[in-house]
Scaffold this motif. Structure first.
Motif, PDB file in Angstrom:
ATOM      1  N   PHE A 400      -0.225  -5.542 -11.674  1.00 18.03           N
ATOM      2  CA  PHE A 400      -0.632  -4.463 -12.586  1.00 18.03           C
ATOM      3  C   PHE A 400      -1.113  -3.241 -11.806  1.00 18.03           C
ATOM      4  O   PHE A 400      -0.788  -2.094 -12.141  1.00 18.03           O
ATOM      5  CB  PHE A 400      -1.732  -4.987 -13.514  1.00 18.03           C
ATOM      6  N   ASP A 401      -1.866  -3.492 -10.740  1.00 18.72           N
ATOM      7  CA  ASP A 401      -2.388  -2.382  -9.928  1.00 18.72           C
ATOM      8  C   ASP A 401      -1.259  -1.652  -9.196  1.00 18.72           C
ATOM      9  O   ASP A 401      -1.332  -0.430  -9.003  1.00 18.72           O
ATOM     10  CB  ASP A 401      -3.417  -2.901  -8.929  1.00 18.72           C
ATOM     11  N   ILE A 402      -0.227  -2.408  -8.763  1.00 18.79           N
ATOM     12  CA  ILE A 402       0.902  -1.762  -8.078  1.00 18.79           C
ATOM     13  C   ILE A 402       1.615  -0.795  -9.016  1.00 18.79           C
ATOM     14  O   ILE A 402       1.992   0.319  -8.624  1.00 18.79           O
ATOM     15  CB  ILE A 402       1.882  -2.826  -7.545  1.00 18.79           C
ATOM     16  N   ARG A 403       1.777  -1.212 -10.260  1.00 19.74           N
ATOM     17  CA  ARG A 403       2.423  -0.314 -11.240  1.00 19.74           C
ATOM     18  C   ARG A 403       1.625   0.981 -11.389  1.00 19.74           C
ATOM     19  O   ARG A 403       2.186   2.084 -11.426  1.00 19.74           O
ATOM     20  CB  ARG A 403       2.542  -1.024 -12.590  1.00 19.74           C
ATOM     21  N   ILE A 406       1.991   3.227  -8.207  1.00 18.80           N
ATOM     22  CA  ILE A 406       3.254   3.978  -8.123  1.00 18.80           C
ATOM     23  C   ILE A 406       3.163   5.236  -8.965  1.00 18.80           C
ATOM     24  O   ILE A 406       3.568   6.331  -8.543  1.00 18.80           O
ATOM     25  CB  ILE A 406       4.431   3.089  -8.570  1.00 18.80           C
ATOM     26  N   GLN A 407       2.614   5.096 -10.178  1.00 14.99           N
ATOM     27  CA  GLN A 407       2.483   6.255 -11.053  1.00 14.99           C
ATOM     28  C   GLN A 407       1.503   7.277 -10.478  1.00 14.99           C
ATOM     29  O   GLN A 407       1.720   8.493 -10.583  1.00 14.99           O
ATOM     30  CB  GLN A 407       2.031   5.802 -12.438  1.00 14.99           C
ATOM     31  N   ALA A 464      12.224   4.099  -3.888  1.00 13.54           N
ATOM     32  CA  ALA A 464      12.697   5.465  -4.140  1.00 13.54           C
ATOM     33  C   ALA A 464      11.623   6.478  -3.759  1.00 13.54           C
ATOM     34  O   ALA A 464      11.915   7.542  -3.186  1.00 13.54           O
ATOM     35  CB  ALA A 464      13.083   5.613  -5.606  1.00 13.54           C
ATOM     36  N   GLN A 465      10.360   6.130  -4.059  1.00 16.60           N
ATOM     37  CA  GLN A 465       9.260   7.020  -3.706  1.00 16.60           C
ATOM     38  C   GLN A 465       9.102   7.126  -2.194  1.00 16.60           C
ATOM     39  O   GLN A 465       8.880   8.214  -1.648  1.00 16.60           O
ATOM     40  CB  GLN A 465       7.979   6.489  -4.359  1.00 16.60           C
ATOM     41  N   ILE A 466       9.226   5.997  -1.498  1.00 17.85           N
ATOM     42  CA  ILE A 466       9.107   5.985  -0.031  1.00 17.85           C
ATOM     43  C   ILE A 466      10.221   6.817   0.603  1.00 17.85           C
ATOM     44  O   ILE A 466       9.981   7.596   1.545  1.00 17.85           O
ATOM     45  CB  ILE A 466       9.141   4.540   0.486  1.00 17.85           C
ATOM     46  N   LEU A 467      11.466   6.655   0.119  1.00 14.53           N
ATOM     47  CA  LEU A 467      12.592   7.398   0.691  1.00 14.53           C
ATOM     48  C   LEU A 467      12.380   8.899   0.567  1.00 14.53           C
ATOM     49  O   LEU A 467      12.613   9.651   1.525  1.00 14.53           O
ATOM     50  CB  LEU A 467      13.886   6.982  -0.013  1.00 14.53           C
ATOM     51  N   LYS A 468      11.928   9.343  -0.596  1.00 11.83           N
ATOM     52  CA  LYS A 468      11.740  10.784  -0.782  1.00 11.83           C
ATOM     53  C   LYS A 468      10.612  11.307   0.105  1.00 11.83           C
ATOM     54  O   LYS A 468      10.717  12.394   0.695  1.00 11.83           O
ATOM     55  CB  LYS A 468      11.446  11.082  -2.251  1.00 11.83           C
TER      56      LYS A 468
END
Length: 681
Positions: A400-403, A406-407, A464-468
Motif C-alpha cells: 500500500f505504501d509503495i502505491r 509512486i504517486q 517507467a518513473q525510474i526510466l524517465k
C-alpha cells in the motif's frame, strides 16, 4: 398362294343377284299400266352391278402376302447370371458402415488378436476428435478423457476379457464442458472354444436425468473449465465449517491452497488450450486424492483450494498425509498432445484452531502461500505459523505504501560509477539505482520493496518513473559537456514483456531529448532467454534505435552461447557473487576467467560489478577485464555527488590516445553514430 378370296366370291354373288333381279323386271312391268314403275327396279339393279364391280371392300385382319423366302432362326437363350459374392460382401459392408454412421450412437470394436481398434465416425465426433489423426488403438480414447476415467476403462476392459461379461461406465471428456460426459459400453464376443476374439462397444451421450438436474442445481457454484466448485461455493462452504467449529470446539478442519508454479509460461510457450488441459488434469488428480466429502474449488486462474473436513486426529497427521499425497500426485508428468509436461506446485495449509471467521483463515493460508513462494522452499508445502501472518500484514502495508510513494514521487535515483581501469580510471557510465526516500532522514533499500513491486505488478509504473528520471539526469549531464557518458537502467522481466515497451522508451527519449547512445538497458540473463524469439526482436528494435543492451547478473542463469550469439547485446555484467572470492576460491576464479574469455571471444564489453578490494581488482586487471563497478571506486552517489565525480574522472573520447582504443582486447563502449536530432526511428 391363297385358295379362296372372299371379296371375289362376294362380287360374284352380287352380279348373280342383279341378273336374277333383271330377269323378273319384265314380269313385274306386265302388271303395271305405265312404264314409269320400271325405273326404281332398273336403278336398284344398276346399283347392285355397280357395287359388285366398283366397291372396295374393307380389309379384315392382315391380308398381306406372307414371304416364304425368309428363314427365321430361333432366339438365343439368355445367359444364366453368375453371382459376385465379393461384390455382395462389399455392398453388405458398405450398408453396415452407413447404418453405423447414421446411428446416434458411436461404435467401436477391439480385435483381441491384432490389438487394433476401429472407431466409427459418430464415435470420433462424440469424442470431439475430428481434428486428431485417425488411430486404430485406444490412444484416441486415452487422449480425450480425464486420467482417472482412462484408468477405470482399462480395468473394466481387462476384467471383461477375463470374464467375458459386458461393461458400462461413464467418462468425462478432457476438452469438454462440465456436462460433457459419455457412456462407454462393451460386449465380449467369444469363439466356439469360449475364448474372447472381439469386443464390440458403443459410445453414447450421458443422459442421466438425475445428473442433469444436479448439474443445473450447482450451475452457479461450479467452475465451467474444470468441473470442481468455484470461489463462490468455496467461501459459502467455508463459512458453514467455521460456524460448525464455533458450535463444536472439537471440530477440526483445514484449508489448503495449491498454486501451479509459472503457469503463465505454459500458456505462453504452448497455448491457452494446453494450459486449460493442464488445469483439468490437476483438478482431476486432486479429486482422486481427496476423501469423500472434502471440498475442492478453483478460486483463481491457477489456484485451487481444498477444505479437508472433520479431521479425526488432533495431531495434524491426517492433514499432512493428505496434503503430501495431493502434492505428489499433481507433480507427476502430464501427457498432452504428444508431449510430456512437468509442472511444479506450491501448497500452503492452515487449520481453524485459532480463527473464528472466514477472512482470518483465508488470510492465514494466503500469507503462508505467498511467503513460501518467495523462499527457498518454492514448490513445496508450507504450514501456517503465527509469525507468517504478522509478516504478511507488514508486506500488505508495504504494498500500500509503495502505491502511495509512486504517486507522491518519493523514489529517487543514486548513480554508481563504472570506470575503465586501462584509461586512468576514466568514468564511462553510471548505473541508476533506485532508493525510496520515505522520510527526509531514511532511505529504504530496494531489496525491501523491489520484490513486492515485482510480485504486485507495481514494478511497471515504478520502472517507467525510474526510466524517465534517469534519462532526464543523463540529458542534464550531456548538456553540461559530458557528451559520452552513459546511464544504465535496469529493466524487469514484466517491463520487458510489455507489448508497448518500445513505444514507451521512444516516448521517454522524445520527452527528455536524450540521444539513445547515452542510454543503456540492463536485463537479467533469465529474462533474456525466457522467450528467446521475442527477445531477439525486441533487442533488434532497441539496437536499431542506438540503445545499448547489457546482460545483468551473467553467470547466474542458464543461457547458452548460441542465444548470446543471436542477441544484439553490447555488454555482459559478471555477478558480484563470483567476484567476492576470486582471490581465495579457485572455482570462482576459474569461472571469472571463463566469463572474461566469453566476452573477449564475442567482442563484448565485460563489467565486473561488486569489486571491493584491491586484490580483486588486480586479479581482474591481470585477466583482461577493464570495466569495473563497485565500492572500491565509489558507492552509489546522489545526482549532485555524481556530477562532482564526473568532473574529476571524465575524459571525452576525442581526448583519448588513438592507440589506446585499438590496443585493448575489449572495446570501451560501442557508440552510436546517430545524430542527436535523428535518434527516434
Amino acid at each position: 398362294m391363297r385358295l379362296f378370296d372372299e371379296k371375289v366370291f362376294l362380287r360374284l354373288l352380287l352380279v348373280l343377284a342383279s341378273v336374277f333381279f333383271a330377269a323378273f323386271i319384265p314380269e313385274i312391268l306386265s302388271t303395271r299400266e305405265h312404264l314409269i314403275w320400271a325405273v326404281p327396279y332398273i336403278l336398284a339393279d344398276f346399283f347392285l352391278v355397280t357395287v359388285a364391280v366398283l366397291y372396295r371392300f374393307p380389309v379384315i385382319g392382315n391380308r398381306k402376302r406372307m414371304r416364304d423366302d425368309v428363314e427365321i432362326t430361333s432366339p438365343t437363350p439368355a445367359p444364366t447370371p453368375i453371382r459376385d459374392f465379393k461384390k455382395d460382401l462389399m455392398e453388405r459392408d458398405e450398408l453396415f458402415q452407413m447404418m453405423v454412421d447414421v446411428s446416434s450412437n458411436g461404435f467401436w470394436t477391439f480385435d483381441v488378436i491384432t490389438g487394433k481398434v476401429y472407431w466409427s465416425k459418430r464415435a470420433i465426433k462424440l469424442l470431439q476428435a475430428q481434428s486428431s489423426p485417425i488411430q486404430d488403438s485406444f490412444d484416441l480414447l486415452k487422449e480425450r478423457i480425464v486420467e482417472s476415467d482412462w484408468l477405470r476403462f482399462k480395468d473394466e476392459l481387462k476384467l471383461a476379457l477375463e470374464t467375458g461379461e459386458k461393461f458400462n461406465l461413464t467418462v468425462s471428456l478432457l476438452d469438454g464442458a462440465v456436462d460433457s460426459k459419455l457412456q462407454v459400453s462393451g460386449h465380449v464376443q467369444l469363439n466356439e472354444d469360449g475364448h474372447p476374439i472381439r469386443i464390440v462397444g458403443a459410445l453414447d451421450e450421458n443422459s442421466d436425468k438425475q445428473a442433469q438436474e444436479k448439474q443445473n442445481y450447482y450451475y452457479v457454484y461450479q467452475d465451467a473449465l474444470t468441473g470442481v466448485y468455484n470461489r463462490k461455493f468455496f467461501l459459502e462452504k467455508l463459512k458453514v465449517d467455521v460456524d460448525m467449529a464455533l458450535q463444536r470446539p472439537d471440530y477440526l478442519f483445514a484449508v489448503a491452497l495449491l498454486d501451479i508454479d509459472r503457469f503463465g509460461a505454459i500458456n505462453t510457450s504452448y497455448s491457452i488450450n494446453v494450459g486449460d488441459n493442464v488445469l483439468r488434469v490437476v483438478a482431476d488428480r486432486i479429486k482422486a486424492q481427496c476423501r469423500v466429502g472434502d471440498t475442492i474449488a478453483r478460486i483463481g486462474p491457477d489456484v485451487f483450494a481444498i477444505v479437508l473436513h472433520d479431521i479425526q486426529k488432533n495431531d495434524d497427521s491426517d492433514v499432512k498425509s493428505i496434503v503430501r499425497r495431493i502434492h505428489s500426485a499433481v507433480k507427476q508428468p502430464i501427457q498432452l498432445e504428444g508431449r510430456e509436461l512437468y509442472i511444479g506446485v506450491s501448497m500452503a495449509v492452515a487449520l481453524n484452531r485459532e480463527v473464528d471467521c472466514v477472512e482470518d483463515i483465508m488470510a492465514n493460508v494466503t500469507s503462508s502461500l505467498r511467503e513460501m513462494k518467495k523462499s527457498v522452499n518454492h514448490g513445496g508445502i508450507q504450514f501456517f505459523s503465527g509469525g507468517i501472518r504478522e509478516k504478511a500484514m507488514r508486506l500488505y502495508k508495504l504494498e500500500f505504501d509503495i502505491r502511495k510513494a509512486i504517486q507522491a514521487q518519493e523514489f529517487v535515483l543514486f548513480y554508481q560509477p563504472i570506470v575503465d581501469i586501462t584509461n586512468g580510471n576514466r568514468i564511462v557510465a553510471f548505473e541508476a539505482l533506485v532508493r525510496w526516500n520515505q522520510s527526509k532522514s531514511k532511505f529504504i533499500s530496494p531489496a525491501e520493496f523491489i520484490p513486492i513491486a515485482e510480485e504486485t505488478g507495481l514494478i511497471i509504473p515504478l520502472g517507467a518513473q525510474i526510466l524517465k528520471m534517469a534519462c532526464t539526469q543523463a540529458k542534464s549531464w550531456v548538456d553540461q559537456g559530458f557528451t559520452d557518458i552513459q546511464v544504465a537502467v535496469n529493466f524487469s522481466a514484466k517491463q520487458f514483456a510489455l507489448d508497448n515497451m518500445i513505444d514507451d522508451i521512444k516516448q521517454v527519449l522524445l520527452e527528455t531529448h536524450l540521444n539513445p547512445k547515452n542510454l543503456k538497458l540492463e536485463i537479467t540473463e533469465y529474462t533474456a532467454v525466457c522467450e528467446a524469439e521475442k527477445t531477439v526482436k525486441l533487442m533488434n528494435a532497441l539496437s536499431s534505435m542506438g540503445i545499448q543492451i547489457s546482460i545483468d547478473d551473467f553467470g547466474t542463469g542458464y543461457s547458452s552461447l548460441s542465444y548470446l550469439k543471436r542477441f544484439p547485446i553490447h555488454t555482459l555484467k559478471m555477478d558480484k557473487s563470483f567476484i567476492d572470492h576470486v582471490t581465495d576460491d579457485e572455482e570462482d576464479a576459474s569461472f571469472a576467467r571463463m566469463v572474461i574469455g566469453i566476452a573477449k571471444s564475442m567482442n563484448l564489453d565485460l563489467i565486473a560489478e561488486g569489486v571491493e578490494t584491491e586484490s580483486q581488482l588486480e586479479f581482474l586487471k591481470a585477466e583482461g577485464c577493464k570495466l569495473i563497478q563497485g565500492f572500491f571506486f565509489s558507492k552509489p552517489l546522489s545526482a549532485e555527488n555524481a556530477r562532482e565525480y564526473l568532473q574529476q574522472h571524465y575524459i571525452a573520447t576525442k581526448d583519448l590516445p588513438v592507440a589506446d582504443s585499438s590496443a585493448n582486447d575489449i572495446p570501451v563502449i560501442e557508440r552510436s553514430t546517430m545524430g542527436t536530432n535523428n535518434y527516434i526511428m
